[in-house]
Design a protein around this motif. Structure first.
Motif, PDB file in Angstrom:
ATOM      1  N   ASP A  41      42.930  38.581  35.063  1.00 23.79           N
ATOM      2  CA  ASP A  41      41.854  37.470  34.937  1.00 23.79           C
ATOM      3  C   ASP A  41      40.540  38.072  34.877  1.00 23.79           C
ATOM      4  O   ASP A  41      40.186  38.405  35.969  1.00 23.79           O
ATOM      5  CB  ASP A  41      42.133  36.241  35.798  1.00 23.79           C
ATOM      6  N   TYR A  42      39.877  37.999  33.791  1.00 22.23           N
ATOM      7  CA  TYR A  42      38.543  38.715  33.734  1.00 22.23           C
ATOM      8  C   TYR A  42      37.674  37.545  33.153  1.00 22.23           C
ATOM      9  O   TYR A  42      37.621  37.417  32.082  1.00 22.23           O
ATOM     10  CB  TYR A  42      38.595  39.870  32.729  1.00 22.23           C
ATOM     11  N   TYR A  43      36.884  37.218  34.224  1.00 20.29           N
ATOM     12  CA  TYR A  43      36.069  35.940  33.953  1.00 20.29           C
ATOM     13  C   TYR A  43      36.592  34.707  33.214  1.00 20.29           C
ATOM     14  O   TYR A  43      36.302  34.370  32.285  1.00 20.29           O
ATOM     15  CB  TYR A  43      34.698  36.339  33.281  1.00 20.29           C
ATOM     16  N   GLY A  44      37.952  34.561  33.679  1.00 20.34           N
ATOM     17  CA  GLY A  44      38.490  33.453  33.261  1.00 20.34           C
ATOM     18  C   GLY A  44      39.452  33.659  32.196  1.00 20.34           C
ATOM     19  O   GLY A  44      39.964  32.856  31.574  1.00 20.34           O
ATOM     20  N   GLN A  51      41.405  47.226  28.738  1.00 21.90           N
ATOM     21  CA  GLN A  51      40.001  46.851  28.176  1.00 21.90           C
ATOM     22  C   GLN A  51      39.122  46.622  29.437  1.00 21.90           C
ATOM     23  O   GLN A  51      37.679  46.494  29.155  1.00 21.90           O
ATOM     24  CB  GLN A  51      40.191  45.667  27.490  1.00 21.90           C
ATOM     25  N   VAL A  52      39.500  46.705  30.726  1.00 21.39           N
ATOM     26  CA  VAL A  52      38.664  46.586  31.715  1.00 21.39           C
ATOM     27  C   VAL A  52      38.358  47.712  32.632  1.00 21.39           C
ATOM     28  O   VAL A  52      37.940  47.780  33.479  1.00 21.39           O
ATOM     29  CB  VAL A  52      38.930  45.171  32.576  1.00 21.39           C
ATOM     30  N   ALA A  53      39.433  48.717  32.166  1.00 18.23           N
ATOM     31  CA  ALA A  53      39.422  49.987  33.106  1.00 18.23           C
ATOM     32  C   ALA A  53      40.170  51.035  32.448  1.00 18.23           C
ATOM     33  O   ALA A  53      40.607  51.153  31.494  1.00 18.23           O
ATOM     34  CB  ALA A  53      40.238  49.747  34.513  1.00 18.23           C
ATOM     35  N   SER A  54      39.512  52.394  33.141  1.00 18.11           N
ATOM     36  CA  SER A  54      40.069  53.393  32.508  1.00 18.11           C
ATOM     37  C   SER A  54      41.409  53.844  33.239  1.00 18.11           C
ATOM     38  O   SER A  54      41.335  53.620  34.392  1.00 18.11           O
ATOM     39  CB  SER A  54      39.081  54.745  32.702  1.00 18.11           C
ATOM     40  N   VAL A  72      36.663  43.213  39.302  1.00 16.37           N
ATOM     41  CA  VAL A  72      38.019  43.111  38.758  1.00 16.37           C
ATOM     42  C   VAL A  72      39.009  43.881  39.547  1.00 16.37           C
ATOM     43  O   VAL A  72      40.210  43.603  38.914  1.00 16.37           O
ATOM     44  CB  VAL A  72      37.912  43.504  37.040  1.00 16.37           C
ATOM     45  N   LEU A  73      38.672  44.649  40.478  1.00 20.19           N
ATOM     46  CA  LEU A  73      39.839  45.377  41.232  1.00 20.19           C
ATOM     47  C   LEU A  73      40.678  44.500  41.559  1.00 20.19           C
ATOM     48  O   LEU A  73      41.997  44.854  41.653  1.00 20.19           O
ATOM     49  CB  LEU A  73      39.022  46.382  42.240  1.00 20.19           C
ATOM     50  N   LYS A  74      40.467  43.563  42.607  1.00 17.43           N
ATOM     51  CA  LYS A  74      41.286  42.846  43.228  1.00 17.43           C
ATOM     52  C   LYS A  74      42.271  41.942  42.021  1.00 17.43           C
ATOM     53  O   LYS A  74      43.650  41.861  42.250  1.00 17.43           O
ATOM     54  CB  LYS A  74      40.656  41.447  43.822  1.00 17.43           C
ATOM     55  N   GLY A  75      41.706  41.647  40.938  1.00 15.01           N
ATOM     56  CA  GLY A  75      42.307  40.932  39.668  1.00 15.01           C
ATOM     57  C   GLY A  75      43.555  42.065  39.329  1.00 15.01           C
ATOM     58  O   GLY A  75      44.833  41.475  39.063  1.00 15.01           O
ATOM     59  N   ILE A  76      43.191  43.158  39.314  1.00 18.02           N
ATOM     60  CA  ILE A  76      44.121  44.179  38.674  1.00 18.02           C
ATOM     61  C   ILE A  76      45.146  44.498  39.498  1.00 18.02           C
ATOM     62  O   ILE A  76      46.391  44.475  39.300  1.00 18.02           O
ATOM     63  CB  ILE A  76      43.478  45.683  38.161  1.00 18.02           C
ATOM     64  N   GLU A  77      44.822  44.356  40.855  1.00 20.04           N
ATOM     65  CA  GLU A  77      45.879  44.641  42.106  1.00 20.04           C
ATOM     66  C   GLU A  77      46.886  43.519  41.929  1.00 20.04           C
ATOM     67  O   GLU A  77      48.119  43.593  42.311  1.00 20.04           O
ATOM     68  CB  GLU A  77      45.146  44.730  43.336  1.00 20.04           C
TER      69      GLU A  77
END
Length: 183
Positions: A41-44, A51-54, A72-77
């Motif tokens: 979830d990246y800004y909804g 696309q949000v991290a390497s 966005v770290l928590k979202g990835i987790e």
């Protein structure tokens, strides 16, 4: 006769989809493609992790996911925990480390079964394309657009093409099974 390409393209797409599906099955070694299906979830907006991290693989058993935006770290987790990867992410506040444990024998058998299932689904898709092609050309023959002999030739060609794609699917699934059973 030019409609062969349409049916061949559909068969090719089925094989490509199989490769993508099999890429998401983790085989005990770290592979960034296991994250392909993960959405964060990246800004909804549900966004692919890449696309949000390497994503880097410092060694054969781990991946490091380093977001460009630390929010966005928590979202990835959360996305990793909700997925069926079966790996607990380690969050150090800057990046997430995924350690891939060696697969248990039971898990390997499950993954081999899953691989066979994906392969069988792909073969069914190929056979459905063959059926569609035969129906298409049968209609042409009935409408006298092609001759009986042309139809027989087309039937042989489509069967040959089908057999080749089925052979490819067997090869792809065999390679994945070998990768899964390697220790």
């Amino acid at each position: 006769m030019s409609n062969y390409t349409e049916f061949e393209n559909r068969m090719k797409k089925s094989c490509e989809a199989l490769n993508i599906q099999l890429g998401t099955i983790r085989a005990g070694r770290a592979n960034a493609s296991v994250l392909d299906q993960l959405r964060v979830d990246y800004y909804g907006v549900p966004t692919p992790v890449q696309q949000v991290a390497s994503v880097a693989a410092p060694d054969p058993r781990s991946l490091i996911i380093q977001p460009w935006d630390s929010s966005v770290l928590k979202g990835i987790e959360k996305a990793i925990l909700a997925s069926d990867l079966g790996i607990n992410p380690q969050n150090d506040g800057k990046a997430i480390r995924l350690i891939f444990p060696p697969l248990t024998e039971e898990r390997r058998k499950d993954l081999v079964k899953q691989t066979k299932k994906y392969g069988e689904e792909c073969k069914i898709a190929i056979r459905n394309v063959r059926r569609d092609a035969m129906d298409f050309f049968k209609k042409q023959q009935k409408a006298s657009e092609i001759t009986e002999d042309d139809y027989k030739d087309i039937e042989k060609d489509i069967q040959k093409m089908t057999d080749e794609y089925i052979k490819d699917i067997d090869k792809i699934t065999d390679e994945k099974e070998k990768e899964l059973t390697e220790i």
